[in-house]
Design a protein around this motif. Structure first.
Motif, PDB file in Angstrom:
ATOM      1  N   ALA A   1      15.887  27.018  36.303  1.00 58.38           N
ATOM      2  CA  ALA A   1      14.155  27.199  36.119  1.00 58.38           C
ATOM      3  C   ALA A   1      13.945  26.431  35.083  1.00 58.38           C
ATOM      4  O   ALA A   1      12.737  25.422  34.878  1.00 58.38           O
ATOM      5  N   SER A   2      14.692  26.245  33.908  1.00 56.65           N
ATOM      6  CA  SER A   2      14.343  25.218  32.929  1.00 56.65           C
ATOM      7  C   SER A   2      14.241  23.764  33.156  1.00 56.65           C
ATOM      8  O   SER A   2      13.383  23.015  32.552  1.00 56.65           O
TER       9      SER A   2
ATOM     10  N   SER B   1      13.624  22.537  36.115  1.00 57.71           N
ATOM     11  CA  SER B   1      12.653  22.457  37.068  1.00 57.71           C
ATOM     12  C   SER B   1      11.174  22.270  36.251  1.00 57.71           C
ATOM     13  O   SER B   1      10.301  21.998  36.902  1.00 57.71           O
ATOM     14  N   LYS B   2      11.334  22.529  34.962  1.00 50.61           N
ATOM     15  CA  LYS B   2       9.796  22.500  34.279  1.00 50.61           C
ATOM     16  C   LYS B   2       9.870  21.236  33.684  1.00 50.61           C
ATOM     17  O   LYS B   2       8.754  20.840  33.245  1.00 50.61           O
ATOM     18  N   ARG B   3      10.674  20.262  33.480  1.00 53.90           N
ATOM     19  CA  ARG B   3      11.119  19.271  32.917  1.00 53.90           C
ATOM     20  C   ARG B   3      10.499  18.023  33.467  1.00 53.90           C
ATOM     21  O   ARG B   3      10.681  17.759  34.854  1.00 53.90           O
TER      22      ARG B   3
ATOM     23  N   ARG C   1       7.955  17.035  38.972  1.00 54.84           N
ATOM     24  CA  ARG C   1       9.026  17.744  38.633  1.00 54.84           C
ATOM     25  C   ARG C   1       9.951  18.019  39.706  1.00 54.84           C
ATOM     26  O   ARG C   1       9.704  17.700  41.062  1.00 54.84           O
TER      27      ARG C   1
ATOM     28  N   SER D   1      13.535  23.189  26.030  1.00 55.28           N
ATOM     29  CA  SER D   1      12.326  23.820  25.763  1.00 55.28           C
ATOM     30  C   SER D   1      11.416  23.202  24.887  1.00 55.28           C
ATOM     31  O   SER D   1      11.957  21.931  24.879  1.00 55.28           O
TER      32      SER D   1
END
Length: 443
Positions: free
Chosen positions: A117-118, A120-122, A145, A349
């Motif tokens: 999930a992390s 896939s946000k980048r 993404r 993050s």
């Protein structure tokens, strides 16, 4: 699982941190593109690197771990990777996915890339742009993404690409794609970034030329379609991983530790330069060369630190270390100003926001800037007692456990399992030095 760092007694002992993550990724990748057996010792066996190895296996490379901890990679040659039958899952690894996109872009195959999930946000747009120029076709989610599907070029085009922002990952992706393009592929970087890709390409027999331009500009050229030759590599210790026990020793009274075998590549050692400027008692011992990399041991003693203004141009050489530098700055006397690190906004993050929030939760005043932060040091006395949201970021997690060891009250992080992506034995190693780290229930 939550983890809590209790205020620690003096840290003592000699340790070796895991192998460098950046070098480990590249060793597997170039070993897979070489002809013959590449033998690697010291490979980081964290989740990120293991995901890279599994992706390469799915594209035809044979990769084996031996009982003595060394690894063998039997490569398929430049252009020899086959189309994977399943999705390539890179977990939390931004380095793995971006560099592998470059490799696949130079092959006439199709592969689908995904991550947790992390990841896939980048944003992947800054890699997608040059690879598309080289002839790859990429279909991604909105905002560039993951998951995305990449079809490599039938005949990759050599390009000259000026990087909009200094990034070792983007540079490396373009150079890797250029391996299977005729002629020279050129990357122009506005400021020097870690040069592990260039050093390792040379070790495998590729023709790589680097020129220094005005105002810190670097021009890197790789000649395409080489026959890479297998070699033997020793991966040195990761300076980003060493940062945590080093800062822990600096802020914990009476501490005296030695960390062995760390690469002090000048494009990676910005944190140590900065800490020494802040008054850190860090002695560099037994300097040597291993696998083309400068390596040394570090003896670190508890120190009274002073706040400084970190030169913005140093940011590329310490981009992963800003959260733990902010921890050191919170124990210093006076303000520490950190700028030039806007890339921290798009890491695992938003590391600027996450670091600032964690410091405030532990009684430290901090001003977050678009490209960094200003930390008001507490002159050795940090209250602690905070509960820190890690946002599933391994470096935020380890940074605030480090802070808890030197604070007046325990510090708890909401999750620690993601630490295994880069430093599987972090808690065990820190406990061997005398740190008190306790596991708790789910947050």
């Amino acid at each position: 699982m939550t983890l809590t760092a209790q205020p620690s007694r003096a840290l003592q002992g000699t340790i070796a941190v895991p192998g460098d993550k950046s070098i480990s990724h590249r060793a597997l990748m170039l070993g897979a593109l070489a002809v013959g057996e590449t033998r690697v010792s010291g490979l980081l066996e964290g989740e990120d690197v293991l995901a890279t190895g599994e992706a390469l296996r799915r594209m035809g490379a044979e990769i084996t771990r031996h009982q003595d901890g060394t690894w063998s990679i039997w490569g398929v040659g430049v252009g020899g990777l086959k189309e994977p039958e399943t999705v390539l899952d890179f977990g939390n690894s931004g380095t793995g996915v971006r560099l592998m996109m470059g490799i696949v872009a130079g092959h006439p195959i199709t592969a689908t890339f995904t991550g947790d999930a992390s990841l896939s946000k980048r944003p992947m747009g800054r890699v997608i742009t040059p690879l598309t120029e080289m002839g790859a076709h990429i279909h991604a989610r909105e905002g560039g993404r993951l998951p995305l599907t990449l079809t490599g070029a039938e005949r990759a085009l050599p390009i000259t690409y000026p990087l909009p922002v200094a990034s070792a990952q983007v540079k490396s992706a373009v150079l890797f794609a250029g391996l299977n393009a005729p002629g020279q592929t050129t990357v122009i970087e506005p400021a020097p970034t870690r040069d592990h890709t260039e050093l390792m390409l040379k070790a495998f027999g590729a023709q790589v030329a680097t020129e220094e331009g005005p105002k810190g500009v670097r021009v890197i050229r790789v000649t395409g379609e080489p026959e890479l030759k297998a070699c033997t590599l020793a991966v040195p210790g990761d300076p980003s991983s060493a940062a945590f026990p080093v800062v822990a020793a600096l802020i914990t009274p009476g501490s005296d530790i030695t960390v062995t075998g760390i690469t002090l590549n000048p494009h990676r050692s910005g944190l140590y330069t900065t800490l020494i400027e802040m008054g850190a008692d860090i002695e560099i011992l037994n300097q040597r060369q291993e696998g083309g990399e400068p390596v040394a041991d570090l003896r670190v003693k508890a120190s009274e630190l002073k706040g400084i203004e970190v030169p913005p141009e140093r940011a590329p050489s310490m981009i992963d270390e800003y959260p733990v530098l902010a921890v050191a700055a919170s124990f210093a006397e006076g303000k520490t100003v950190m700028r030039g690190a806007e890339e921290l906004r798009v890491k695992e993050s938003d590391r600027i926001a996450a670091t600032a929030a964690g410091l405030r939760a532990n009684g430290v005043k901090v001003e977050d800037l678009p490209d960094g932060m200003i930390v008001e040091g507490r002159a050795g006395t940090v209250e602690g007692g905070g509960h820190v949201a890690t946002h599933m970021d391994h470096r935020i997690a380890m940074s605030f456990l480090t802070l808890g060891l030197g604070a007046q009250k325990p510090v708890t992080i909401d999750a620690g399992e993601m630490i295994a992506t880069s430093f599987p034995d972090f808690t065990g190693l820190m406990r061997r030095l005398g740190a008190q780290l306790e596991s708790g229930a789910n947050a």
